[in-house]
Scaffold this active site. Structure first.
Site, PDB file in Angstrom:
ATOM      1  N   SER A 172      15.783  17.342   9.334  1.00 44.80           N
ATOM      2  CA  SER A 172      14.389  16.905   9.426  1.00 44.80           C
ATOM      3  C   SER A 172      14.255  15.502   8.852  1.00 44.80           C
ATOM      4  O   SER A 172      15.127  15.017   8.138  1.00 44.80           O
ATOM      5  CB  SER A 172      13.468  17.885   8.697  1.00 44.80           C
ATOM      6  OG  SER A 172      13.831  17.985   7.345  1.00 44.80           O
ATOM      7  N   CYS A 173      13.156  14.877   9.184  1.00 42.96           N
ATOM      8  CA  CYS A 173      12.859  13.517   8.757  1.00 42.96           C
ATOM      9  C   CYS A 173      12.825  13.456   7.227  1.00 42.96           C
ATOM     10  O   CYS A 173      12.297  14.373   6.602  1.00 42.96           O
ATOM     11  CB  CYS A 173      11.511  13.107   9.334  1.00 42.96           C
ATOM     12  SG  CYS A 173      11.212  11.342   9.281  1.00 42.96           S
ATOM     13  N   PRO A 174      13.431  12.441   6.644  1.00 41.61           N
ATOM     14  CA  PRO A 174      13.952  11.209   7.211  1.00 41.61           C
ATOM     15  C   PRO A 174      15.444  11.243   7.533  1.00 41.61           C
ATOM     16  O   PRO A 174      16.010  10.212   7.879  1.00 41.61           O
ATOM     17  CB  PRO A 174      13.677  10.180   6.130  1.00 41.61           C
ATOM     18  CG  PRO A 174      13.898  10.943   4.866  1.00 41.61           C
ATOM     19  CD  PRO A 174      13.369  12.343   5.175  1.00 41.61           C
TER      20      PRO A 174
END
Length: 117
Positions: free
Chosen positions: A17-19
């Site tokens: 998942s981000c980042p």
């Protein structure tokens, strides 16, 4: 008929998942020579905005983007263009050192506050 693009390196960041996908993409691009192409495969929806933002802010070229059944495919070309200031996923990138007295709230930064996560 579209010309086939030769991929020099592939980065699979599915499941992150981000980042994470953006940071790993940046690291992969930094290790590549000018003119080379990186394929990024992701499935985090915020990457749809974060990777193009990374390209706009760093001078890398987004050659192609497509989505297939929730999987995102990006083709990025290494170009050493102007390194502009901006934000992607909360990470600030600057081309020159900034005066310490200059606050980030001045609105002088074109991508200030952009965070697709």
């Amino acid at each position: 008929m579209p010309k086939e693009i030769k991929v020099d390196k592939m980065l699979d960041v599915k499941g992150l998942s981000c980042p994470g996908p953006t940071v790993l993409t940046m690291k992969a691009l930094e290790g590549m020579k000018k003119g080379k192409v990186l394929q990024v495969i992701a499935n985090d929806t915020s990457t749809r905005l974060a990777i193009p933002s990374l390209c706009r802010n760093t001078g890398y070229e987004l050659l192609e983007f497509r989505e297939d059944e929730g999987t995102l495919f990006f083709l990025l070309k290494v170009e050493r263009g102007i390194f502009r200031s901006g934000c992607f996923c909360g990470f600030m990138l600057f081309s020159l050192p900034l005066p310490k007295a200059l606050p980030f709230t001045t609105g002088l930064y074109p991508y200030q506050g952009f965070n697709p996560c």
